[in-house]
Design an enzyme around this catalytic site. Structure first.
Site, PDB file in Angstrom:
ATOM      1  N   ARG A  36      19.324   3.246  -0.517  1.00 15.53           N
ATOM      2  CA  ARG A  36      18.740   2.180  -1.317  1.00 15.53           C
ATOM      3  C   ARG A  36      17.315   1.965  -0.828  1.00 15.53           C
ATOM      4  NH1 ARG A  36      21.155  -1.831  -4.410  1.00 15.53           N
ATOM      5  NH2 ARG A  36      19.013  -2.315  -4.900  1.00 15.53           N
ATOM      6  N   LYS A  37      16.668   0.925  -1.329  1.00 16.22           N
ATOM      7  CA  LYS A  37      15.313   0.597  -0.892  1.00 16.22           C
ATOM      8  C   LYS A  37      15.308   0.327   0.611  1.00 16.22           C
ATOM      9  CE  LYS A  37      16.052  -4.080  -2.642  1.00 16.22           C
ATOM     10  NZ  LYS A  37      15.613  -5.060  -3.648  1.00 16.22           N
ATOM     11  N   GLY A  65      13.952 -15.843  -9.917  1.00 15.55           N
ATOM     12  CA  GLY A  65      14.568 -15.812 -11.228  1.00 15.55           C
ATOM     13  C   GLY A  65      15.921 -15.148 -11.277  1.00 15.55           C
ATOM     14  N   ARG A  99       3.526  -1.350  -9.106  1.00 17.29           N
ATOM     15  CA  ARG A  99       3.333  -1.951  -7.793  1.00 17.29           C
ATOM     16  C   ARG A  99       2.492  -0.979  -6.961  1.00 17.29           C
ATOM     17  NH1 ARG A  99       8.912  -3.349  -5.846  1.00 17.29           N
ATOM     18  NH2 ARG A  99       8.810  -5.050  -7.348  1.00 17.29           N
ATOM     19  N   CYS A 134      13.230 -11.599  -4.902  1.00 21.36           N
ATOM     20  CA  CYS A 134      11.902 -11.086  -4.542  1.00 21.36           C
ATOM     21  C   CYS A 134      11.001 -12.212  -4.040  1.00 21.36           C
ATOM     22  CB  CYS A 134      11.264 -10.403  -5.752  1.00 21.36           C
ATOM     23  SG  CYS A 134      12.095  -8.877  -6.230  1.00 21.36           S
ATOM     24  N   GLY A 135      11.278 -13.431  -4.466  1.00 24.25           N
ATOM     25  CA  GLY A 135      10.519 -14.586  -4.002  1.00 24.25           C
ATOM     26  C   GLY A 135      11.037 -15.187  -2.711  1.00 24.25           C
TER      27      GLY A 135
END
Length: 536
Positions: free
Chosen positions: A179-180, A434, A70, A439-440
Site C-alpha cells: 500500500r502507500k 471529508g 500531486r 488526509c486532513g
C-alpha cells in the site's frame, strides 16, 4: 522479479495486487504520451487507478476526465524557479487552484490528459516530479521545513532527505509495495514532521559512541491514520546520519516482502508492525543492517508544524517569516507574489509546512520591516487570528472521489466566523476531513471534524459531521476521541462555537485544549454537545 514469486503463488491476492504483478505501476508513465495524443476516451477504465503512480487521481466525477495532480516537494522546500513554474502551471492548466497538502506537497486540479506531458516536462526542467506522489509506493518525504536554518534541529537534513528521495524515485524495485508508504526525516527537537503518524520516521537522538556524543536518529515504524489509526512504535536502535538511506531501504524491503497483500484495508505497514510488535520488527531489521541499541531521545515537544511570525535563524543576522495560508489554498498570482518577495528580500525559497502553511527563509535583519509592509500579508498573515490560523482541511467533495462532504471552504467559513465572534487565550487546532481516510489528519487535532452522511427523520440523506476531541502528538501522541452524536452540516458552526464557549467558560487561564480534555475528560464536553444538539 525474484521477490515476487511467493506472491504469485498466493491465490488470495486482491485485484489490485493481481494487476500489479502483470505490469508495474510506474509503467503508466510510458503510456501517458499516447493517451495524451488520443484523448481521455482512449484510456480504458481499468487503467484509471494506475495513474496514481504518476501522481494523478481522477476528480469527481471520474467520467469527466479531469485529473488532480500531486507534486512531490521533499521537506517542503521550493526554489524560486520551482515556485514560479508551479504557479505558471496552476494558472495555465489548473484553473488557478494551488493547494498545499499536509505532507508538504502541492496539488493541482482540473488537469486534462492532453496537458500532462507538457506539465511533466516543465516540472522536470526545475527538478520536480509527481511520480510516486500517489499509489503503492514511497510518497513525498516529509521533513523539517526549517532544515538548514533551524536553531532547534540537531543537524541539517536536506542532503539526507534528497539522497533517500532520489533513491526511491522511479525505482521499480520498490514501486510495488502493499500500500502507500509514508516517510518522515527530521532532526527538529519539536517533532516538526509529525513522526508518529508516518509509516517510518527518523527522529532526532544522541548516543555516546567511542566516548563521543554523536547526533543521529531513532526510528519509529507503523504509524498511520485513516479508518484504523495507529501511532508509530519506537525501535531500540540508533542510526547515524550516513546510515539513513540503508535503514530506509531495509524497512521498505521488509514492508515489500512481508506486508499484507490479501486485503487492501489491512495492507499498510502499521498492520504488520501491530502484528509483529517492535521487538520482532527490530530483529528482522537487523538482518538487513547492523545498528547499535538506541541512545537518548532528543525530541522535547511538538509544534504541530506552526512557525508564525519573524524568528531568528541559526545563521546570525538572518530570519525566517512564518505565514498562514488559510486552509492551504493559494492562487497562482499569490504564489508568484510570495516568490517575488522571497527573492527580493531573501534567496527566493518558499517552504511548505505540514500545517498547510508557508515559510519565507533567509531574510536579513535590515529587510524584515520592508518585507512586512508588502500588501499580500494582509491575507497571508504572519500573525493570524487563532481559529483560521490553526485550521486544516482536506480537499473534500469539491474534487475528491472518496469524500462524502464539502470541507475546504466550510472549514474556512467556520474558522472566520469563530474569529469574528469568539476570543480565546490559546489557539485551538481544528482539522476537517471529508471521509475516514483522513488526509486532513483529524485524529491529531484538538477538535477533529469528520464528514459523514446522515439519514433524517423523513429518510433523507444529508451532510453531517462527527466531532472528535483531544488529539496531540506531544509525548508520543494521543488520538482524539469521538463524542456521541451527529451534527447536521448546517448546524456545525453553531455547535462548534457552543463547545468552544463551554471550553472558554470552564478552562483554567492559559490552559490548552488538550490539557483541558486531559484534566476533565470527555464527559463534560459530551454533556455540552448533547445540550447543543437538543437546542439545534
Amino acid at each position: 522479479m525474484a521477490y515476487q514469486k511467493h506472491w504469485e503463488q498466493n491465490e488470495k491476492l486482491n485485484k489490485t495486487e493481481q494487476w500489479k504483478l502483470e505490469r508495474d505501476g510506474l509503467t503508466i508513465l510510458e503510456d501517458i504520451p499516447e493517451y495524451a495524443k488520443n484523448g481521455f476516451s482512449s484510456i480504458p477504465k481499468e487503467e484509471w487507478d494506475k495513474f496514481k503512480w504518476a501522481g494523478l487521481y481522477l476528480q469527481r466525477p471520474k467520467e469527466d476526465g479531469y485529473f488532480m495532480m500531486r507534486v512531490n516537494v521533499p521537506s517542503g522546500i521550493l526554489t524560486y524557479d520551482q515556485a514560479v513554474e508551479l504557479a505558471a502551471i496552476c494558472k495555465e492548466y489548473g484553473r488557478d487552484v494551488y493547494d498545499i497538502t499536509t505532507r508538504q506537497a502541492i496539488q493541482f486540479h482540473w488537469l486534462k490528459i492532453e496537458q500532462i506531458p507538457d506539465i511533466f516536462n516543465r516540472l522536470e526542467k526545475v527538478g520536480l516530479s509527481s511520480a510516486g506522489a500517489c499509489g503503492d509506493i514511497t510518497r513525498n518525504i516529509v521533513g523539517n521545513p526549517l532544515t538548514g536554518i533551524d536553531p532547534d534541529e540537531l543537524f541539517d537534513t536536506r542532503e539526507i532527505v534528497k539522497e533517500v528521495y532520489d533513491f526511491f524515485q522511479l525505482n521499480e524495485d520498490f514501486s510495488n509495495l502493499p500500500r502507500k508508504y509514508k516517510l518522515s526525516i527530521s532532526s527538529n527537537i519539536n517533532n516538526a514532521s509529525n513522526a508518529e503518524i508516518n509509516c517510518a520516521s527518523f527522529v532526532p537522538a544522541t548516543k555516546v559512541i567511542d566516548g563521543k556524543k554523536v547526533a543521529g536518529f531513532h526510528l519509529k515504524v507503523g504509524g498511520g491514520l485513516s479508518a484504523r489509526p495507529f501511532l508509530a512504535e519506537t525501535l531500540d536502535v540508533f542510526i547515524e546520519p550516513h546510515q539513513v538511506k540503508d535503514v530506509t531501504i531495509a524497512v521498505t524491503t521488509i514492508f515489500r516482502d512481508f506486508g499484507y497483500r490479501e486485503k487492501r484495508h489491512l495492507a499498510r505497514l502499521k498492520f504488520l508492525v501491530a502484528d509483529w510488535g517492535p521487538e520482532k520488527f527490530k530483529e528482522k531489521l537487523l538482518e538487513y543492517v547492523e545498528l547499535p541499541d538506541g541512545g537518548e531521545d532528543a525530541v522535547t515537544g511538538w509544534n504541530a508544524g506552526y512557525f508564525y511570525g519573524v524568528k531568528p535563524q541559526k545563521q546570525e543576522g538572518l530570519n525566517y517569516v512564518g505565514l498562514n495560508v488559510p486552509v492551504g489554498r493559494l492562487s497562482s498570482d499569490e504564489v508568484l507574489e510570495l516568490a517575488r518577495i522571497s527573492k527580493k528580500y531573501g534567496n527566493g525559497e518558499l517552504r511548505n509546512c505540514n500545517s498547510q502553511n508557508l515559510i519565507i527563509p533567509n531574510i536579513p535583519d535590515e529587510h524584515v520591516d520592508a518585507l512586512l509592509e508588502e500588501k499580500i500579508f494582509d491575507r497571508i498573515s504572519t500573525s493570524p487570528l487563532s481559529f483560521i490560523g490553526y485550521s486544516v482541511s482536506c480537499t473534500g467533495i469539491e474534487y475528491c472521489n472518496l469524500a462524502l462532504v464539502e470541507t475546504k471552504e466550510r472549514m474556512r467559513r467556520i474558522a472566520n466566523e469563530l474569529d469574528r465572534e469568539l476570543s480565546l487565550d490559546v489557539p485551538v487546532r481544528m482539522h476537517m476531513v471529508g471521509c475516514p481516510n483522513s488526509c486532513g489528519q483529524r485524529q491529531i487535532a484538538d477538535i477533529g471534524l469528520q464528514g459523514i452522511k446522515m439519514r433524517t427523520k423523513d429518510k433523507k440523506m444529508i451532510d453531517a459531521f462527527e466531532i472528535y476531541v483531544g488529539g496531540t502528538l506531544q509525548d508520543g501522541g494521543t488520538l482524539n476521541e469521538k463524542l456521541k452524536g451527529k451534527v447536521e452540516a448546517e448546524q456545525l458552526s453553531d455547535v462548534v462555537k457552543g463547545l468552544l464557549i463551554h471550553f472558554k467558560n470552564t478552562k483554567e487561564p492559559g490552559e490548552a485544549f488538550f490539557d483541558y480534555v486531559n484534566r476533565v475528560g470527555t464527559a463534560d464536553l459530551q454533556e455540552s454537545l448533547d445540550g447543543l444538539l437538543q437546542e439545534a
